[in-house]
Every structure is written in C-alpha cells, then in structure tokens.
Design a protein around this motif. Structure first.
Motif, PDB file in Angstrom:
ATOM      1  N   GLY A 290       0.854  -1.168   0.000  1.00  0.00           N
ATOM      2  CA  GLY A 290       0.000   0.000   0.000  1.00  0.00           C
ATOM      3  C   GLY A 290       0.892   1.221   0.000  1.00  0.00           C
TER       4      GLY A 290
ATOM      5  N   HIS B 258       3.594  -2.113 -10.335  1.00  0.00           N
ATOM      6  CA  HIS B 258       2.666  -2.381  -9.248  1.00  0.00           C
ATOM      7  C   HIS B 258       1.487  -1.414  -9.233  1.00  0.00           C
ATOM      8  CE1 HIS B 258       4.807  -5.338  -6.387  1.00  0.00           C
ATOM      9  NE2 HIS B 258       5.242  -5.513  -7.624  1.00  0.00           N
ATOM     10  N   TYR B 259       1.617  -0.251  -9.848  1.00  0.00           N
ATOM     11  CA  TYR B 259       0.457   0.634  -9.968  1.00  0.00           C
ATOM     12  C   TYR B 259      -0.603  -0.010 -10.860  1.00  0.00           C
ATOM     13  CZ  TYR B 259       2.543   4.540  -7.486  1.00  0.00           C
ATOM     14  OH  TYR B 259       3.060   5.339  -6.499  1.00  0.00           O
TER      15      TYR B 259
ATOM     16  N   TYR C  13      -0.921  -3.205 -11.414  1.00  0.00           N
ATOM     17  CA  TYR C  13      -1.437  -4.357 -10.673  1.00  0.00           C
ATOM     18  C   TYR C  13      -2.595  -3.933  -9.765  1.00  0.00           C
ATOM     19  CZ  TYR C  13       3.251  -6.475 -11.506  1.00  0.00           C
ATOM     20  OH  TYR C  13       4.415  -6.949 -12.031  1.00  0.00           O
ATOM     21  N   ASN C  14      -2.384  -2.847  -9.040  1.00  0.00           N
ATOM     22  CA  ASN C  14      -3.413  -2.406  -8.100  1.00  0.00           C
ATOM     23  C   ASN C  14      -4.657  -1.894  -8.813  1.00  0.00           C
ATOM     24  OD1 ASN C  14      -2.674  -2.375  -5.035  1.00  0.00           O
ATOM     25  ND2 ASN C  14      -0.756  -1.873  -6.089  1.00  0.00           N
TER      26      ASN C  14
ATOM     27  N   ARG D  48      -8.456  -3.471  -8.511  1.00  0.00           N
ATOM     28  CA  ARG D  48      -9.668  -2.695  -8.262  1.00  0.00           C
ATOM     29  C   ARG D  48     -10.661  -2.777  -9.423  1.00  0.00           C
ATOM     30  NH1 ARG D  48      -8.338  -3.317  -3.817  1.00  0.00           N
ATOM     31  NH2 ARG D  48      -7.308  -1.822  -2.430  1.00  0.00           N
TER      32      ARG D  48
ATOM     33  N   ASN E 264      -4.032   1.331   2.456  1.00  0.00           N
ATOM     34  CA  ASN E 264      -4.208   0.446   1.310  1.00  0.00           C
ATOM     35  C   ASN E 264      -4.448   1.261   0.045  1.00  0.00           C
ATOM     36  OD1 ASN E 264      -4.492  -1.873  -0.205  1.00  0.00           O
ATOM     37  ND2 ASN E 264      -6.295  -2.641   0.876  1.00  0.00           N
ATOM     38  N   PHE E 265      -4.203   0.646  -1.090  1.00  0.00           N
ATOM     39  CA  PHE E 265      -4.435   1.327  -2.369  1.00  0.00           C
ATOM     40  C   PHE E 265      -5.915   1.694  -2.460  1.00  0.00           C
ATOM     41  CE2 PHE E 265      -4.811   1.956  -6.909  1.00  0.00           C
ATOM     42  CZ  PHE E 265      -3.573   2.444  -7.274  1.00  0.00           C
TER      43      PHE E 265
ATOM     44  N   LEU F  37      -3.214  -6.391  -2.596  1.00  0.00           N
ATOM     45  CA  LEU F  37      -2.170  -6.991  -3.410  1.00  0.00           C
ATOM     46  C   LEU F  37      -1.017  -7.319  -2.484  1.00  0.00           C
ATOM     47  CD1 LEU F  37      -1.337  -7.546  -6.443  1.00  0.00           C
ATOM     48  CD2 LEU F  37      -0.039  -5.416  -6.263  1.00  0.00           C
TER      49      LEU F  37
ATOM     50  N   TRP G  29       1.330 -10.908  -6.164  1.00  0.00           N
ATOM     51  CA  TRP G  29       1.924 -10.022  -7.181  1.00  0.00           C
ATOM     52  C   TRP G  29       1.693 -10.603  -8.568  1.00  0.00           C
ATOM     53  CZ3 TRP G  29       2.719  -6.696  -3.581  1.00  0.00           C
ATOM     54  CH2 TRP G  29       3.450  -6.977  -2.434  1.00  0.00           C
TER      55      TRP G  29
END
Length: 427
Positions: free
Chosen positions: A150, A200-201, A203-204, A208, A301-302, A316, A386
């Motif tokens: 996060g 990872h951006y 991924y998040n 969502r 968290n994201f 994640l 991941w």
C-alpha cells in the motif's frame, strides 16, 4: 526500529533429515561436516544482522554444519543471480523464493527440492499462507513473511499539506497529490528504473477494476480479454497525467541508496511510496539514524476505483520465503524449518521488517504501523499475489516492460494487454 544485532530465541528443532536430498552443499554422508550455502536479499541493517543470527544459532545447535551466507540486492538476485545459478550445476542450497508462477517454472525445470514429506508440522502452523510455495499438490518452499502493499507515507508532510485522513478513494488520492504539490512537497516517489515498482500501480488498478474470479481465470488460462484489464491501464494513464511523481522518476531505483524511491521517503524528500510490507526495514537502512521515519511513518491500502468490479478492501501482496535447490543436502530442509519455527518467527517479527506467518507469532508484531498492516492482511477478503509472480517470468516480464513503457509515455492501455497476450501465446 532496532539497529542492534538481534538476539535469536532458542529453537526447538530436532534434525529429521530429508528424503531425496542431494549432495550440492558439501556432502553429509556418514555424519561428516556439511557446508550450506544460503542466498538472501537482506543486504543491510537489521534484517542482514537477523539472518546472520539465525545462521549462527543453527550452527550452534547442529555441530558439523556450517552456513555460508551470501547477500545480494533484490533485483540482481531475483532477475539474474538465481536464474543463472539454477541453470548451472552449482546452485546455492537455500535461496530466496517468491513462489507463484516463477517458482512453478523452476519446478518444471527440475531445479527445486520437493520438501512435502518433511514439513507437515510447518504447514499446519503456516496454513493457507503457504499456498504460493506449492505446485500441483506438492511443497517446494516455505514463506517466512506474508504481507500486503500500500502507500507508506510521511504523517508530518500530510499534516503540513492539510491532509487529515489517509485517502480511501482515487478522488481523495488525487486531492492529496494536489495539496502536497501546493505545499511544495513531492507527492509520490517511484523507482521506475527497476520497472516492477511502476508495474505495481497497474497491478493495483487491475485488482480494483477486475473481479476476483476474472483474475483467477486469467492466472489459470492467461485470458486477458476482459475489458477490466484495459480499464486498469486507462486508470493508470489518467493517474500518471496528474504528474504525482518526483522529477527523474524513470531513472530512479527503488531501494539502492539514499536517492532511491525508498530513500526519498525515508529522508523526507517525498510524501508517499507505493511499496510492500518490507519497506520500513529498507528505509531504516537508508537513513543516518537507522530508524527511517519512526513515528512519522503511516500506511494505507491502495484506494478504491469508482465502478470497478474488484473488492475495494482486497489487497495486493505476497511473501518472502526460501526454497532448497534440487542438489541440496538434507540439512537444507532442517535450516528452512529452523527459519520458520515459532520462536524464530517471533524474533523475525521483532525486527519490524515483515509480517510472520507461523501460528503463535502474530502478537510479536508490536509496532503500530506494522500492526495496521497485519490487520489489513488478515481482514482483506482476499490477497492477490503479485501479478508478475502469478503469471510467471514470460508473461510477467512482458507485462512489466509494457507498463514501464506507459510510464515513459510510449504505450497505451491496450498495449499492455497485447504484450501479455502475445507473451502467453509463446508458452
């Protein structure tokens, strides 16, 4: 953050051996001396000291066994050193293992030791958190830490910019970015030079935008036709256009030196960084005090994405663990079991560099921020591994490259999906 050498709690392991162990570590037949080679990514600070204390304690409890540790920076270890070693005939005995599709490829190449019959008690203790280190019903490694990622943030900078609560939606995150800029503060640091921190951006945003079922199907069938995957890229593109990152982010590393993205957050040069559970330990090693941000460190968290099919409370994450190579002697499995016994898991928790996995070790997590992270892990409806680890090196590598191109302004949302689909077609 503790900076002195860790005092390891006494272990209770009894050596039991390992069926099928090879001789790669130095030969242990007839009770002779054995040398184990152990590769890990704890290159500095309290984690490096802790792993050395584990090796010392294991040697003390097991006369005749010598543990030789070699530490390597994470990116080099994962992307270059381990793959090259596993292609050779001289691999390390115990080495860092992230599980998932990456591990599955190593299993299919015959490069890992099947430890299933030797770790039944450990699996009872670790429970479902060991799933990422299992393949087709067999166990090829054990995690010692399982966490989620996060935004790590500087509470004092948030207060300076007039941000009273951590963002829970993208609108709130965008508002926070605007307020930080207005206060003359770099909102977010990202180590895009290493690719995966930028990836990872996406991924998040995929977490969502896509439902759990869609992500599970994608990991099983490499089917990326659902519109949510392109929507993830659209969300990322829109976020990049708000210019939330530091100047020169494409050339910034994630964890190497005070000028890395972790170093920028640790040394008050940026307000936030999207990163995994290990970040406090990394940051502590990048400050003169050895304590990172201390009480000013916060985590959230994201944020949720409006209209997304993913659960806004999903996380994640992933873990860190170890595997034994196919040639490792039986003592390698004994060392792995020693690493994850409850006493040593409690000692690991006290380093504040990750979240332990063994039952009975959770209450050793005493830092308030790490407790927040633990609560987030345990309360999440599900934790998505991941995505590069989930999809394996071929698809995951193509995905990361395409996302990095988007950060550089050289790719569109559909290009990421196409790169993943084209890579999957080669499998």
């Amino acid at each position: 953050m503790r900076t002195a050498a860790v005092t390891l709690a006494a272990g209770t392991l009894a050596l039991t051996g390992c069926a099928g162990g090879g001789g790669g570590g130095g030969g242990g037949e007839g009770g002779g001396d054995v040398t184990l080679t152990w590769w890990h990514n704890g290159t500095q600070g309290v984690l490096k000291e802790y792993w050395q204390s584990v090796a010392d304690a294991f040697e003390e409890e097991n006369p005749g066994v010598k543990v030789e540790i070699q530490v390597t920076q994470n990116e080099e270890l994962q992307r270059t050193k381990i793959p090259n070693a596993l292609r050779s005939n001289n691999p390390p005995d115990l080495f860092q293992q992230w599980g998932g599709g990456e591990m599955a490829a190593q299993v299919e190449a015959g490069r890992l030791l099947d430890i299933s019959d030797d770790v039944e008690e450990e699996l009872d203790s670790i429970g479902g958190k060991a799933a990422g280190w299992q393949f087709e019903g067999q166990t090829y490694g054990l995690p010692y830490s399982m966490g989620i990622e996060g935004f790590w943030y500087n509470k004092a900078m948030f207060e300076q910019a007039g941000i009273t609560t951590p963002p829970a939606t993208m609108d709130e995150l965008n508002d926070a970015v605007s307020k930080l800029k207005a206060a003359g503060i770099t909102p977010i640091a990202v180590g895009a030079a290493d690719k995966w921190p930028a990836a990872h951006y996406w991924y998040n945003f995929a977490l969502r935008s896509c439902s759990q079922e869609t992500l599970e199907q994608a990991s099983a069938e490499f089917d990326f036709s659902d519109p949510c995957f392109e929507e993830a890229g659209e969300h990322l593109q829109s976020f990049i256009e708000t210019e939330p990152f530091q100047e020169g982010f494409l050339a910034t590393s994630a964890q190497q030196g005070a000028g890395s993205s972790a170093g920028m957050l640790a040394n008050g040069q940026a307000a936030m960084e999207l990163m995994g559970h290990w970040n406090p330990g990394v940051m502590a090693g990048l400050t003169e005090s050895g304590e990172g941000l201390g009480e000013n460190l916060g985590w959230f968290n994201f944020p949720g994405v409006e209209g997304g099919e993913g659960d806004p409370k999903a996380a994640l994450g992933g873990g860190d663990g170890f595997s034994c190579s196919w040639q490792a002697p039986p003592e390698c499995v004994d060392l792995l079991k020693f690493v994850v016994n409850v006493e040593n898991q409690r000692a690991f928790a006290e380093t504040q560099t990750g979240l332990p996995v063994a039952e009975g070790s959770e209450d050793a997590v005493t830092d308030p921020t790490m407790q927040t992270l633990l609560e987030g892990r345990d309360s999440a409806p599900y934790v998505q591994l991941w995505l590069d680890t989930t999809f394996g090196p071929t698809v995951g590598g193509a995905m990361n490259d395409a996302i990095a191109n988007m950060f550089a302004g050289q790719a569109q949302p559909g290009d990421i999906v196409k790169a993943m689909t084209d890579a999957a077609a080669t499998l």
